[in-house]
Design a protein around this motif. Sequence first.
Motif, PDB file in Angstrom:
ATOM      1  N   MET A   1      46.681  38.261  39.575  1.00  0.00           N
ATOM      2  CA  MET A   1      45.156  38.576  39.341  1.00  0.00           C
ATOM      3  C   MET A   1      45.062  39.970  39.645  1.00  0.00           C
ATOM      4  O   MET A   1      43.989  40.679  39.057  1.00  0.00           O
ATOM      5  N   ASN A   2      45.629  40.518  40.797  1.00  0.00           N
ATOM      6  CA  ASN A   2      45.281  41.944  41.123  1.00  0.00           C
ATOM      7  C   ASN A   2      45.917  42.885  40.042  1.00  0.00           C
ATOM      8  O   ASN A   2      45.425  43.832  39.664  1.00  0.00           O
ATOM      9  N   GLY A   3      47.211  42.482  39.497  1.00  0.00           N
ATOM     10  CA  GLY A   3      47.624  43.218  38.375  1.00  0.00           C
ATOM     11  C   GLY A   3      46.615  43.569  37.187  1.00  0.00           C
ATOM     12  O   GLY A   3      46.662  44.367  36.555  1.00  0.00           O
ATOM     13  N   PHE A   4      46.108  42.120  36.833  1.00  0.00           N
ATOM     14  CA  PHE A   4      45.098  42.277  35.757  1.00  0.00           C
ATOM     15  C   PHE A   4      43.972  43.224  36.228  1.00  0.00           C
ATOM     16  O   PHE A   4      43.402  43.904  35.360  1.00  0.00           O
ATOM     17  N   ARG A   5      43.365  43.100  37.311  1.00  0.00           N
ATOM     18  CA  ARG A   5      42.335  43.858  37.608  1.00  0.00           C
ATOM     19  C   ARG A   5      42.815  45.217  37.863  1.00  0.00           C
ATOM     20  O   ARG A   5      41.794  46.105  37.486  1.00  0.00           O
ATOM     21  N   ASN A   6      43.750  45.699  38.217  1.00  0.00           N
ATOM     22  CA  ASN A   6      44.228  47.068  38.330  1.00  0.00           C
ATOM     23  C   ASN A   6      44.218  47.695  36.850  1.00  0.00           C
ATOM     24  O   ASN A   6      44.054  49.105  36.785  1.00  0.00           O
ATOM     25  N   PHE A   7      44.982  46.821  36.090  1.00  0.00           N
ATOM     26  CA  PHE A   7      44.859  47.313  34.638  1.00  0.00           C
ATOM     27  C   PHE A   7      43.683  47.716  33.793  1.00  0.00           C
ATOM     28  O   PHE A   7      43.438  48.664  33.267  1.00  0.00           O
ATOM     29  N   PHE A   8      42.562  46.845  34.187  1.00  0.00           N
ATOM     30  CA  PHE A   8      41.474  47.067  33.331  1.00  0.00           C
ATOM     31  C   PHE A   8      40.290  47.603  34.197  1.00  0.00           C
ATOM     32  O   PHE A   8      39.429  48.229  33.829  1.00  0.00           O
ATOM     33  N   GLY A   9      40.719  47.969  35.425  1.00  0.00           N
ATOM     34  CA  GLY A   9      39.763  48.556  36.432  1.00  0.00           C
ATOM     35  C   GLY A   9      39.416  50.073  36.022  1.00  0.00           C
ATOM     36  O   GLY A   9      38.305  50.388  36.539  1.00  0.00           O
ATOM     37  N   ASN A  10      40.383  50.779  35.596  1.00  0.00           N
ATOM     38  CA  ASN A  10      40.081  52.150  35.353  1.00  0.00           C
ATOM     39  C   ASN A  10      40.153  52.380  33.799  1.00  0.00           C
ATOM     40  O   ASN A  10      40.433  53.481  33.430  1.00  0.00           O
ATOM     41  N   ARG A  11      39.576  51.372  33.095  1.00  0.00           N
ATOM     42  CA  ARG A  11      39.766  51.728  31.874  1.00  0.00           C
ATOM     43  C   ARG A  11      38.137  51.877  31.240  1.00  0.00           C
ATOM     44  O   ARG A  11      37.181  51.626  32.058  1.00  0.00           O
ATOM     45  N   TYR A  12      37.720  52.381  30.255  1.00  0.00           N
ATOM     46  CA  TYR A  12      36.498  52.998  29.763  1.00  0.00           C
ATOM     47  C   TYR A  12      35.629  51.728  29.263  1.00  0.00           C
ATOM     48  O   TYR A  12      34.817  51.765  29.664  1.00  0.00           O
ATOM     49  N   GLY A  13      36.270  50.823  28.461  1.00  0.00           N
ATOM     50  CA  GLY A  13      35.456  49.689  28.084  1.00  0.00           C
ATOM     51  C   GLY A  13      34.655  49.910  26.584  1.00  0.00           C
ATOM     52  O   GLY A  13      34.964  50.744  26.032  1.00  0.00           O
TER      53      GLY A  13
END
Length: 131
Positions: A1-13
Amino acid sequence: MNGFRNFFGNRYGIDNLNITLMVTALALSIISRFFPRSVLLPALGMLLIVLVFYRALSTKLVVRRAENEKFLDLWYAVRDWFRHPHFGGGSQGGKRCFKCPNCGQKCRVPRGKGMIAITCPRCGQDFVKKT
C-alpha cells in the motif's frame, strides 16, 4: 500500500486542462462514429488520452501548473467574450440591450421593468419591448 501511495503522492493529477482534453477526446470519439473511414479523428482522440495520462502522472508540478494557468487565461477570455452583450450574451449589471429597429443603435435599459417604451438616443424612434 505504501508503494502505491508513494507512486501517486508526488504526481500532478487532474486539472481543468486535463478535463477539457478528456471531453475533447470523447467528442472526437463520438464524431468518428459518423465517419467510419476517417483515421485522423480516432488517432487524434487517442493522442489526447495519452496526453491526459502524461500530464496526470507527471512529476513536473510547476510546469503542469503553468500550462493549466495559460489554458485558464485563454478559457476565461473566450468565456467572457461569449458573455459580452455584443454577442447576444444578454445583460450585464441588471441591464438588457435592445437594437433600435430604425437605426440599429444599441439601447441599454433596466431589466425586470415589464413592457416599457424605449426612445432611441440617436434617432428618437420609440419602440416597446419587454425587459
